[in-house]
Design an enzyme around this catalytic site. Sequence first.
Site, mmCIF file in Angstrom:
data_model
loop_
_atom_site.group_PDB
_atom_site.id
_atom_site.type_symbol
_atom_site.label_atom_id
_atom_site.label_comp_id
_atom_site.label_asym_id
_atom_site.label_seq_id
_atom_site.Cartn_x
_atom_site.Cartn_y
_atom_site.Cartn_z
ATOM 1 N N GLU A 33 2.408 -3.057 2.237
ATOM 2 C CA GLU A 33 3.815 -1.873 2.622
ATOM 3 C C GLU A 33 4.054 -2.405 3.982
ATOM 4 O O GLU A 33 5.265 -2.423 4.454
ATOM 5 C CB GLU A 33 3.553 -0.232 2.839
ATOM 6 C CG GLU A 33 4.277 0.305 2.288
ATOM 7 C CD GLU A 33 4.587 0.921 4.035
ATOM 8 O OE1 GLU A 33 3.537 0.562 4.497
ATOM 9 O OE2 GLU A 33 5.460 1.570 4.208
ATOM 10 N N CYS A 39 2.426 3.136 -0.517
ATOM 11 C CA CYS A 39 0.789 2.718 -0.781
ATOM 12 C C CYS A 39 0.320 2.403 -1.677
ATOM 13 O O CYS A 39 -0.387 2.315 -2.351
ATOM 14 C CB CYS A 39 -0.105 4.148 -0.613
ATOM 15 S SG CYS A 39 0.355 4.236 1.817
ATOM 16 N N SER A 92 5.743 15.366 2.580
ATOM 17 C CA SER A 92 5.140 14.636 1.789
ATOM 18 C C SER A 92 3.423 15.405 2.353
ATOM 19 O O SER A 92 3.169 14.556 0.642
ATOM 20 C CB SER A 92 4.235 13.543 3.345
ATOM 21 O OG SER A 92 3.940 12.688 2.490
ATOM 22 N N HIS A 100 -6.640 8.662 -2.607
ATOM 23 C CA HIS A 100 -5.982 7.298 -1.355
ATOM 24 C C HIS A 100 -6.187 7.719 0.098
ATOM 25 O O HIS A 100 -5.989 9.692 -0.662
ATOM 26 C CB HIS A 100 -4.397 7.557 -1.966
ATOM 27 C CG HIS A 100 -3.144 6.746 -0.797
ATOM 28 N ND1 HIS A 100 -3.605 5.554 0.537
ATOM 29 C CD2 HIS A 100 -2.990 7.840 -0.004
ATOM 30 C CE1 HIS A 100 -2.917 5.470 1.246
ATOM 31 N NE2 HIS A 100 -2.282 6.899 1.122
ATOM 32 N N ASN A 104 -5.935 4.462 8.359
ATOM 33 C CA ASN A 104 -5.200 4.556 7.272
ATOM 34 C C ASN A 104 -4.709 2.666 7.386
ATOM 35 O O ASN A 104 -4.141 2.362 7.410
ATOM 36 C CB ASN A 104 -3.633 5.157 7.316
ATOM 37 C CG ASN A 104 -2.906 5.533 6.076
ATOM 38 O OD1 ASN A 104 -3.365 4.916 4.915
ATOM 39 N ND2 ASN A 104 -1.930 5.540 6.241
#
Lengths: 459, 459
Positions: free
Chosen positions: A83, A117, A203, A241, A320
């Site tokens: 990304e 992602c 999100s 994730h 992350n």
Amino acid sequence: MAKNVGILAMDIYFPPTCVQQEALEAHDGASKGKYTIGLGQECMAFCSEVEDVISMSLTAVTNLLEKYKIDPKQIGRLEVGSETVIDKSKSIKTFLMQIFEKFGNTDIEGVDSTNACYGGTAALFNCVNWVESSSWDGRYGLVVYAEGPARPTGGAAAVVMLVGPDAPVAFESKLRGSHMSHAYDFYKPNLASEYPVVDGKLSQTCYLMALDTCYKCLCSKYEKLEGKQFSLSNADYFVFHSPYNKLVQKSFARLLFNDFMRNASSVDEATKEKLGPFSTLSGDESYQSRDLEKVSQQLAKPLYDAKVQPSTLIPKQVGNMYTASLYAALASLIHNKHSELDGKRVVLFSYGSGLTATMFSLKLSEGRHPFSLSNILSVMNVAGKLKSRHEFPPENFVEVMKLMEHRYGAKDFVTSKDSSLLAPGTYYLTEVDSMYRRFYAKKPADVTNCENGSLANGH
Amino acid sequence: MAKNVGILAMDIYFPPTCVQQEALEAHDGASKGKYTIGLGQECMAFCSEVEDVISMSLTAVTNLLEKYKIDPKQIGRLEVGSETVIDKSKSIKTFLMQIFEKFGNTDIEGVDSTNACYGGTAALFNCVNWVESSSWDGRYGLVVYAEGPARPTGGAAAVVMLVGPDAPVAFESKLRGSHMSHAYDFYKPNLASEYPVVDGKLSQTCYLMALDTCYKCLCSKYEKLEGKQFSLSNADYFVFHSPYNKLVQKSFARLLFNDFMRNASSVDEATKEKLGPFSTLSGDESYQSRDLEKVSQQLAKPLYDAKVQPSTLIPKQVGNMYTASLYAALASLIHNKHSELDGKRVVLFSYGSGLTATMFSLKLSEGRHPFSLSNILSVMNVAGKLKSRHEFPPENFVEVMKLMEHRYGAKDFVTSKDSSLLAPGTYYLTEVDSMYRRFYAKKPADVTNCENGSLANGH
């Protein structure tokens, strides 16, 4: 058709430069525990000015080939999920071709896969499908997940996997559910900026909604295939994730709530009683309910400790990692449980904003050297890598971030070329010229090896 | 394993707004013939302010589903290849999910594949491999190639293909050669700009070098497989990535030079004699030699007219379509030769700067309705679409380009919403809001159909 296709070998690279979340809380003037308990994070790796997504990928791929003794000519496919966009046209994969061109191997299919992602998961599926297809030529596939410098929640890493048949980490390809939808939860429409547009609440709802839909889809496929119900009890480990650990805790609790709502036989009476009051909530209410979140997490805690906790180490320690985050979690599981994984089923959940999500299943076996879980454990050397990191005080971290922001999309600069903190064999950025062309050097692999070959520019 | 996997159906969309290259030459003050003979181009389609890569993709996918009567629930994979980046995180594929969400189908794998003009070819290979893999669930795959507004050489289009078994356009999956390498020939490192960094001369050399390497690789694989030599005589048609037609002419002539250098038995004495003087050139010299270019193109002319010319129509009429260019050329071949294609072999060459390239082979058969070459011909209606275009004078075209440049990466604007020039059923851009969210409407499919449903925003 090739059988038991999956991950034969893997390695992970993350920068040796890091900052403690607790120190960051204090520095940012945040309330105590905001990052460490609120987000569930412990430490964060970041790229210093000599590292970027290309250098980390070059390092990870080179390390994997060397450590598993893979002839670069034996690679027939190479795909990247990332990304971190440094060019809108030229793929990261083409930078990595430098490694293979030296050996005369340019017949390597695959490009970059992109959606937030999730791109790396698409790349992995593509690679596995290639091995099972009629166009497979018997060689190995390589999948690279690489991110960094990554904003806004930090973290940076590259994970690389070798894909082929008879793998210790094999796909159960029929056990897979996807949920793909048009959403504006996190996106990067401002092409000049390294920052996304984020709707934080949306999100998280999108993530949990996609999780629900994927889990239902996977359960229904399992039930059609096996003629019996699927529930949390049918998998030994769940890997998520992991943008931040708190979301992983919520996610697993949400799966328990799903089992309860589906009236799964594995849900015990105490759980049924405590979740009962939430059974009449609408979908949307259930995503917003703090009470449900709290109660379900408490109920899920023992199962979380057994089935999820072992996969959380690296995401908590590195931050992350975007596309690499799910696979760094898988690496953590192998690191923590290597000797207990033979015959185990691991269910993974991959999520990318925008949105694309898939839940899928892997079956693990010890395998045979060099493609064995114990060799993967030893090659990855997770404990060693975590231990040898250099902690920066927040002030210095912020300074580096400022420089990186200034250099985002920039040209015509040289870096300090200071590789002193990097491990032997690590690639690093030396220069971006007036034409935006990027140049890298490699720190010698050991003191007796004086090769410090600058990688030549492209043709 | 599924057999004869390939392209079951296809459609092409390009904007109805265009400008003549001859008029553009005069307007730009270029020497007469610079674009028409020098580049070999005739006309160029461009996006007016109400069209973009998303609207064209929505139109193309919707048209294909409707015209071939495909139930949207029967799509199990959707991939996009594009070089037009409007978001660095959210994929074009997620925008297209709006079409399928309405029908309750969100279990659709695949994301966007990216490397310059090659991304679409990677997407197509991925889709074919999926159908041949153990994770295939019996549904169809969709591949979308979409570009526009595209700079600097213009052109805009979307091509969509339905992928599955028993296809009239089937892959010969063992006949494939790739060349992938690190090069800075054409790239887009300035993320804020719609313009690339281009080294024109290097780019052409890279293209021809990749062509040579891919052809040699494919020839060698054929010879191993079939025990005999491969040459131009072993394929009925050659289809090239076509940024401009002149490069296609050069490319085919280069393949003839390859056959000569490989001493292929199909090369006649006259050709051998005339190419003889060039046999001692080094590789690099041969890419630069104008004499070789001229002589080999003359020699290749009769073969070019028979084997290449039929695929050049749309690229010459629409301009550079980047990822869609190769498949618009394939569409042109089907348009021009549909009734003569049964049993024919077509060799395609896909190129993306950076660089990634593959030469691969397709075997054509008439197929069965609705998945037949004659139905593809009728659905695509290439002649009708070309005929109904609206020619703009260069002044108006330049005006539109200026507006588009201003709007590149912009937010918070509404368009004219003028769909008068668009065909019924075409999607168009109405607004980009202050959060960069994009809104589209659909021109009613016909006068009796008053549906003009604005597509809802994402969740």
